[in-house]
Enzyme design. Structure first.
Site, PDB file in Angstrom:
ATOM      1  N   PRO A   2       0.829  -1.210   0.000  1.00 36.66           N
ATOM      2  CA  PRO A   2       0.000   0.000   0.000  1.00 36.66           C
ATOM      3  C   PRO A   2       0.863   1.261   0.000  1.00 36.66           C
ATOM      4  O   PRO A   2       1.810   1.372   0.777  1.00 36.66           O
ATOM      5  CB  PRO A   2      -0.794  -0.112   1.306  1.00 36.66           C
ATOM      6  CG  PRO A   2      -0.768  -1.558   1.653  1.00 36.66           C
ATOM      7  CD  PRO A   2       0.542  -2.072   1.140  1.00 36.66           C
ATOM      8  N   GLU A   3       0.575   2.189  -0.888  1.00 33.94           N
ATOM      9  CA  GLU A   3       1.261   3.479  -0.927  1.00 33.94           C
ATOM     10  C   GLU A   3       0.268   4.566  -0.487  1.00 33.94           C
ATOM     11  O   GLU A   3      -0.831   4.267  -0.036  1.00 33.94           O
ATOM     12  CB  GLU A   3       1.814   3.744  -2.334  1.00 33.94           C
ATOM     13  CG  GLU A   3       2.939   2.755  -2.713  1.00 33.94           C
ATOM     14  CD  GLU A   3       3.699   3.178  -3.965  1.00 33.94           C
ATOM     15  OE1 GLU A   3       3.669   4.380  -4.316  1.00 33.94           O
ATOM     16  OE2 GLU A   3       4.314   2.314  -4.598  1.00 33.94           O
TER      17      GLU A   3
END
Ligand SMILES: [Zn+2]
Length: 271
Positions: A2-3
């Site tokens: 996840p960014e």
């Protein structure tokens, strides 16, 4: 992994559900995340009201008066809200029950995430204290970036991914932003002109905004607070498109290694 867009998508989904609610119960089933979930977490959290849900870089900050529950998704973490939670699965590590009856369930198969209790002020916590500005901060502009990279001979892509310089731009969004700004990822950071750095920060913001609007990217197992995947991966220009034709000029997308990570770029559009 996840960014920023995936964390922001989760934040936007959870904020209306958690803000103003009190924590009714906390069940920690497995403390072994990147750092151990504190055994005192239930005692600290139960009865507290969540005043705000903020994001700093890729950290979610559940604020309870001057204290903060800090959550990071690591490689495979996600936080979902259930009004009627299904039976717990093997990788579901923490449940936080709210006084509304909603259960927040933290799931993390690879357990590189984090759930920490931080007495005030969270901004001074070692994980947050040395972070650079958020890409959407007005002061994070061409003048700031130009000054920040002035002595840096490292490639612009590696500079862009350095959290001390600017936060929240990981491999995917660095690659996509550099394509949109037409900058070759291998260019030494101090050789990128101020004008082009201005274009770059505008494209970083545009790329992140587009990704948030699509619910982020789901490459493996990311889901948002409702269990929905993101769709921004369908809009990639270069990331994971080695050998495929550039969507702008038709040239074959090239892949190289930078800092141990894959970089994809168009040799024709990016110079
Ligand atoms: Zn191209």
């Amino acid at each position: 992994m996840p960014e920023l867009p995936e964390v922001e998508t989760t934040r936007q989904g959870l904020a209306p559900i958690v803000v103003g609610r009190r924590v009714a119960a906390v069940h920690v089933y497995d403390r072994r995340l990147r750092w151990s979930v504190p055994s005192s977490l239930p005692k600290r959290l139960v009865g507290r009201k969540i005043d705000a849900l903020d994001r700093r870089s890729k950290y979610l900050l559940f604020r309870a008066a001057s204290d903060t529950l800090l959550v990071h998704f690591g490689m495979t973490g996600s936080l979902r809200a259930f009004s009627d939670p299904p039976p717990r699965q093997p990788h579901d590590h923490v449940d936080i029950l709210l006084d509304s009856g909603v259960t927040l369930r933290y799931r993390d198969p690879r357990r590189f995430g984090a759930m920490l209790w931080v007495p005030a002020p969270v901004e001074a916590h070692p994980l947050l204290a040395s972070l650079g500005p958020e890409p959407f901060d007005p002061e994070c502009d061409a003048t700031y970036l130009h000054g920040a990279v002035s002595g840096r001979t490292a490639a612009i892509k590696l500079a862009l991914m350095d959290n001390h310089l600017i936060v929240g731009v990981g491999n995917i969004y660095a690659s996509e932003s550099l394509f949109r700004a037409r900058i070759r990822p291998t260019t030494p950071a101090n050789r990128v002109s101020k004008v082009r750095l201005g274009r770059l920060v505008a494209e970083v913001r545009a790329t992140l905004t587009d990704a948030i609007a699509k619910g982020g990217s789901t490459l493996r197992d990311y889901v948002d607070s409702r269990g929905e995947p993101g769709y921004f991966q369908l809009d990639y220009y270069v990331y994971a498109r080695e050998g495929l034709p550039c969507k702008v000029c038709g040239a074959a997308i090239r892949q190289i290694r930078q800092g141990g990570r894959a970089t994809c770029f168009c040799p024709n559009c990016q110079r």
